[in-house]
Write a protein that holds these residues in place. Structure first.
Motif, PDB file in Angstrom:
ATOM      1  N   GLY A  43      12.921 -16.711  21.689  1.00  0.00           N
ATOM      2  CA  GLY A  43      14.034 -17.617  21.458  1.00  0.00           C
ATOM      3  C   GLY A  43      14.383 -18.506  22.619  1.00  0.00           C
ATOM      4  N   THR A  44      13.781 -18.278  23.815  1.00  0.00           N
ATOM      5  CA  THR A  44      14.113 -19.121  24.967  1.00  0.00           C
ATOM      6  C   THR A  44      13.412 -20.468  24.869  1.00  0.00           C
ATOM      7  N   VAL A  45      14.047 -21.433  25.499  1.00  0.00           N
ATOM      8  CA  VAL A  45      13.506 -22.802  25.534  1.00  0.00           C
ATOM      9  C   VAL A  45      12.626 -22.942  26.767  1.00  0.00           C
ATOM     10  N   ILE A  46      11.379 -23.393  26.571  1.00  0.00           N
ATOM     11  CA  ILE A  46      10.442 -23.529  27.685  1.00  0.00           C
ATOM     12  C   ILE A  46       9.816 -24.921  27.669  1.00  0.00           C
ATOM     13  N   CYS A  47       9.159 -25.237  28.773  1.00  0.00           N
ATOM     14  CA  CYS A  47       8.433 -26.521  28.837  1.00  0.00           C
ATOM     15  C   CYS A  47       7.241 -26.372  29.765  1.00  0.00           C
ATOM     16  N   SER A  48       6.439 -27.407  29.819  1.00  0.00           N
ATOM     17  CA  SER A  48       5.195 -27.488  30.612  1.00  0.00           C
ATOM     18  C   SER A  48       4.377 -26.202  30.506  1.00  0.00           C
ATOM     19  N   LEU A  49       3.901 -25.991  29.292  1.00  0.00           N
ATOM     20  CA  LEU A  49       3.191 -24.760  28.930  1.00  0.00           C
ATOM     21  C   LEU A  49       1.701 -24.966  29.083  1.00  0.00           C
ATOM     22  N   GLU A  50       1.021 -23.905  29.487  1.00  0.00           N
ATOM     23  CA  GLU A  50      -0.443 -23.935  29.548  1.00  0.00           C
ATOM     24  C   GLU A  50      -1.030 -23.632  28.175  1.00  0.00           C
ATOM     25  N   PHE A  51      -2.123 -24.306  27.847  1.00  0.00           N
ATOM     26  CA  PHE A  51      -2.813 -24.008  26.586  1.00  0.00           C
ATOM     27  C   PHE A  51      -3.850 -22.919  26.786  1.00  0.00           C
ATOM     28  N   ARG A  52      -4.449 -22.883  27.964  1.00  0.00           N
ATOM     29  CA  ARG A  52      -5.374 -21.815  28.313  1.00  0.00           C
ATOM     30  C   ARG A  52      -4.967 -21.259  29.677  1.00  0.00           C
ATOM     31  N   PRO A  53      -5.081 -19.951  29.891  1.00  0.00           N
ATOM     32  CA  PRO A  53      -4.621 -19.391  31.165  1.00  0.00           C
ATOM     33  C   PRO A  53      -5.396 -19.946  32.352  1.00  0.00           C
ATOM     34  N   GLY A  54      -4.667 -20.429  33.337  1.00  0.00           N
ATOM     35  CA  GLY A  54      -5.271 -20.931  34.568  1.00  0.00           C
ATOM     36  C   GLY A  54      -5.718 -22.363  34.512  1.00  0.00           C
ATOM     37  N   LYS A  55      -5.480 -23.060  33.404  1.00  0.00           N
ATOM     38  CA  LYS A  55      -5.978 -24.436  33.281  1.00  0.00           C
ATOM     39  C   LYS A  55      -4.947 -25.462  33.741  1.00  0.00           C
ATOM     40  N   GLY A  56      -3.710 -25.087  33.815  1.00  0.00           N
ATOM     41  CA  GLY A  56      -2.663 -26.049  34.168  1.00  0.00           C
ATOM     42  C   GLY A  56      -1.889 -26.455  32.937  1.00  0.00           C
ATOM     43  N   ALA A  57      -0.661 -26.921  33.164  1.00  0.00           N
ATOM     44  CA  ALA A  57       0.226 -27.210  32.039  1.00  0.00           C
ATOM     45  C   ALA A  57      -0.259 -28.416  31.255  1.00  0.00           C
ATOM     46  N   GLN A  58      -0.219 -28.300  29.917  1.00  0.00           N
ATOM     47  CA  GLN A  58      -0.675 -29.383  29.056  1.00  0.00           C
ATOM     48  C   GLN A  58       0.361 -29.750  28.000  1.00  0.00           C
ATOM     49  N   ILE A  59       1.154 -28.772  27.585  1.00  0.00           N
ATOM     50  CA  ILE A  59       2.013 -28.981  26.433  1.00  0.00           C
ATOM     51  C   ILE A  59       3.449 -29.225  26.880  1.00  0.00           C
ATOM     52  N   SER A  60       4.074 -30.225  26.268  1.00  0.00           N
ATOM     53  CA  SER A  60       5.475 -30.614  26.507  1.00  0.00           C
ATOM     54  C   SER A  60       5.735 -30.926  27.969  1.00  0.00           C
ATOM     55  N   ARG A  61       5.146 -32.047  28.409  1.00  0.00           N
ATOM     56  CA  ARG A  61       5.359 -32.501  29.777  1.00  0.00           C
ATOM     57  C   ARG A  61       6.168 -33.792  29.822  1.00  0.00           C
ATOM     58  N   SER A  62       6.389 -34.413  28.682  1.00  0.00           N
ATOM     59  CA  SER A  62       7.115 -35.685  28.689  1.00  0.00           C
ATOM     60  C   SER A  62       8.618 -35.438  28.748  1.00  0.00           C
ATOM     61  N   ALA A  63       9.366 -36.508  28.944  1.00  0.00           N
ATOM     62  CA  ALA A  63      10.787 -36.377  29.244  1.00  0.00           C
ATOM     63  C   ALA A  63      11.558 -35.776  28.081  1.00  0.00           C
TER      64      ALA A  63
END
Lengths: 471, 320
Positions: free
Chosen positions: B205-225
């Motif tokens: 239920g927590t709100v998150i951002c700048s999520l990785e799609f694969r472990p160790g690859k770097g954030a890919q999802i929800s990086r825009s403002a």
């Protein structure tokens, strides 16, 4: 495609009310055959072999890959052929050949953090205080210096002390034309809006102001007695030190790979370094020195003091004061630094602390040779300016033992009313002592062409310079 | 295909001529020409280079706006780097020179724009090794700043041994402390705004951002403002997350995510008042029909949404 055909067939199929079950079974067989064919067409064996397994991880877009713009011979050009370099050095006089890292002269096996003249200390004053194990006990400059503020006034018959200083400022900022610009202006007549070009740049007017102010102070020094002969000013004197610093206060077991014992190489070559026969008297008493053990070092958490410092294998592992043995004027009096590159206040304080510490620490180690608490502490002073803002610092070296964060510490005084706020400030703030707000032709409402002149700044300057002179 | 057409054509033409010579010596001319015409397709397919595939992302979308020469600076720096305009052109190599120059136009309506500075942003809040070791460390925010190359703000952060730029969250301010934690602590954990955890630890239920799609690859999802994800549910080694597009994805629980929304939430309410604003952003003027009022987004028609199915029983359709 074939799926679409199947859908059409299903639409076209006739409705035989009672015989539906029989017909549907027939259609299922035909549909199954067609689906098998579709799978073969979409992904053949060759196609499956060609698709790499990590296709999702690799970016095939040539526009998004910046290396698509990379020249083909980039890596080949970067490779150094050392045999060819030796041949080039034979035939070309004055050719600086490139030598592999392990073959260089000052190569050391153990790497050290490099703090040189051009390194940017990102943690500014806080970081340099932690590295040098020093503490700011009191606000403002020490009492010994502040006693000299009102003594030795320069009062001539023609003009007073402040007017002499204003003359110096006007000479440097208004009436001094940079000769480097004159050659350019001879070629073509400059336009009216390029008139600012003839005025001197900071790399010309800052040394000029400082040297003129020093000359004013030296007039009093000559009048006082034989103090002028005791001194000697040297320019660009380099001093190098290497020391081991270890941090006790950092304890994080869950963060592996961090060693709190560091070897640090520090060097400095300030613009002017004034040396004297007699040493300066210590700023703090023995009781105050012992009480420095109770004062904690500035809180850097979560940053370590070696942040953003580069590790190098090439450094000198010896202590250098920059002077030969038996030099007649070995003791440090003041260091003068020019802020030509618009450093921030706390960054410049860090540079001043670095310059003071290198010169004092090298002198202490040349005498004692071991790291320990000094019986007779060494002292030094530093002045730095932008031509407008002046910064003063005094330092007293009590210990050379830097293997702990506890015990007796070195002491530093700066000319700030609230130094603790300057340490914790997020944004940079101007220093407390500014000599004037503006000095230009644009300030027409004042006949002196100087706005908001502060006479207290030159008094501090003179007090530092005449420290140790009989009143 | 078009890019590498020159090489393929050369090879094909040579082979065809060889085949023709051989055939002319042995058999009659009439039949041989017909045969070669049929063979051309096979030759082309045979001599087409291997390991050469388009994915969908190449053909669709606009890329190649600007260039940063990262090969000149292999080490990480916090200083801004130069940005070069490409004009929507892809690189080509000239004859007898190793330098790459702009070649064919790849994307139209790109050109000009204000000069920019590129800040190297560390998308890996924690690396894979740090997650596997169960590391805890804190960082202090030194500066929060607008960036030219993205909609959200960026923050300069100082850790124990490194300074780096990261994506700023909504309530990030200079002087603040943020934690990077990879272990589940025994006491009560506070999931503050701006902290980074592996997504397995973060509660539902927590709100998150700048999520990785694969472990160790770097954030890919929800990086825009202003964008954010929500943690929906968890399986054994995976967690299911709702993306900003309201679509659900399943990722490994070692993927690192940052708590909170991305900064500059009011970015969507900004208005580009004039066409000059477009030119400043590097987009050239457009032309064409302006009749795009069909209520669906970008001139699309309004389509009837299919109703939700509950328990295999379709609800009443609106038309019938």
């Amino acid at each position: 495609m074939s799926q679409g055909v199947c859908a059409l067939r299903s639409l076209c199929k006739p409705n035989y009310g009672g015989v539906q079950c029989v017909y549907s079974g027939h259609m299922q067989q035909r549909r199954a055959k067609s689906q098998k064919k579709v799978q073969k067409v979409l992904y053949t064996k060759k196609m499956k072999q060609r698709i790499p397994i990590n296709w999702r991880d690799v970016n095939y877009n040539p526009a998004q890959i910046p290396s698509a713009w990379k020249p083909d011979n980039w890596d080949e050009k970067r490779k150094i052929d050392y045999k060819r370099e030796e041949e080039m050095a034979k035939y070309i006089p004055g050719y600086k050949k490139k030598v592999p890292l392990e073959m260089q002269e000052d190569y050391q096996k153990e790497p050290a953090f490099f703090v040189g003249e051009e390194t940017e200390i990102s943690g500014s004053l806080k970081q340099s205080l932690f590295l040098t194990k020093s503490v700011m006990p009191v606000t403002g400059l020490p009492r010994q210096v502040m006693d000299f503020v009102d003594s030795h006034p320069i009062d001539m018959e023609d003009c007073s002390q402040d007017e002499r200083v204003k003359q110096v400022l006007r000479h440097a900022l208004l009436f001094d034309i940079d000769p480097r610009t004159l050659e350019i202006d001879q070629q073509a007549q400059p336009a009216k809006h390029d008139a600012y070009k003839i005025y001197s740049k900071p790399d010309r007017y800052v040394p000029l102001i400082m040297k003129e102010l020093i000359r004013l102070c030296n007039i009093k020094l000559c009048q006082a007695g034989g103090y002028f002969n005791d001194r000697m000013s040297l320019e660009q004197l380099t001093s190098n030190i290497t020391f081991k610093r270890s941090c006790d206060s950092f304890n994080n077991d869950l963060l592996p790979g961090i060693d709190p014992n560091w070897k640090i190489f520090m060097s400095s070559s300030p613009a002017i370094q004034v040396l004297s026969k007699r040493p300066l008297q210590p700023f703090a008493t023995t009781a105050e020195v012992e009480s420095s053990a109770n004062i904690p070092l500035p809180n850097l958490y979560p940053i370590l003091p070696v942040i953003n410092l580069k590790q190098t294998h090439i450094y000198k592992d010896t202590m250098d004061t920059g002077l030969y043995d038996g030099f007649p004027r070995p003791n440090l009096h003041t260091i003068v630094m020019f802020n030509l590159h618009k450093l921030g206040t706390s960054e410049l304080y860090a540079k001043m602390n670095q310059a003071l510490f290198t010169s004092l620490y090298s002198r202490a180690m040349s005498v004692h040779g071991e790291a320990k608490v000094l019986e007779t502490p060494l002292t030094g002073q530093c002045i730095a300016s932008d031509g407008q803002n002046f910064q003063f610092m005094c330092m007293q070296l009590n210990t050379t033992d830097l293997s702990n964060d506890s015990g007796i510490k070195n002491m530093v005084w700066i000319d700030e009313e609230e130094p603790s706020e300057l340490l914790d400030a997020v944004e940079d703030r101007p220093p407390s002592s500014t000599m004037y707000s503006e000095c230009s032709h644009a300030v027409w409402w004042t006949p002196e062409y100087i706005d908001n002149y502060n006479p207290h700044v030159f008094k501090l300057f003179k007090a530092l310079w005449l420290n140790g002179v009989a009143k | 295909m078009f890019l590498q057409s020159s090489k393929t054509i050369v090879t094909v033409s040579l082979n065809v001529t060889n085949v023709l010579r051989n055939l002319s010596t042995t058999s009659t001319s009439c039949n041989s020409v017909l045969q070669t015409k049929k063979l051309l397709h096979k030759l082309q397919s045979r001599f087409c280079p291997k390991n050469y595939f388009y994915t969908s992302s190449i053909k669709n979308g606009r890329y190649g706006h600007r260039l940063v020469k990262l090969w000149e600076q292999p080490e990480y720096t916090t200083k801004p780097l130069k940005v070069y305009r490409t004009g929507g052109r892809l690189p080509t190599s000239r004859f007898n020179s190793d330098d790459k120059v702009p070649g064919r136009k790849w994307t139209s309506k790109i050109g000009g724009g204000l000069s920019r500075e590129w800040y190297w942003i560390d998308t890996k809040r924690m690396t894979l090794d740090e997650v596997n070791n169960g590391v805890i460390y804190q960082e202090r925010v030194l500066k929060v700043k607008e960036d030219d190359n993205r909609s959200g703000h960026i923050a300069l952060v100082a850790g124990p041994l490194k300074q780096r730029w990261i994506l700023a969250t909504e309530t990030m301010k200079p002087g603040q402390l943020i934690t990077n934690c990879a272990t589940e602590l025994t006491g009560g954990m506070e999931f503050k705004d701006g902290d980074a955890y592996p997504i397995g630890i973060i509660p539902i239920g927590t709100v998150i951002c700048s999520l990785e799609f694969r472990p160790g690859k770097g954030a890919q999802i929800s990086r825009s403002a202003g964008s954010y994800c929500t943690v929906m549910r968890k399986q054994e080694n995976n967690t299911i997350v709702q993306m900003p597009s309201k679509r659900e994805i399943m990722v490994n629980s070692n993927c690192v995510a940052v708590i909170g929304r991305v900064s500059n939430v009011d970015h969507q309410n900004e208005k580009w008042g004039s066409p000059q604003k477009l030119r400043e952003y590097g987009l050239r003027p457009k032309s064409g029909r302006n009749n795009i009022k069909r209520d669906g987004r970008f001139g699309k028609k309004i389509k009837v949404k299919h109703m939700v199915v509950i328990g295999d029983k379709p609800l009443r359709q609106p038309h019938s």
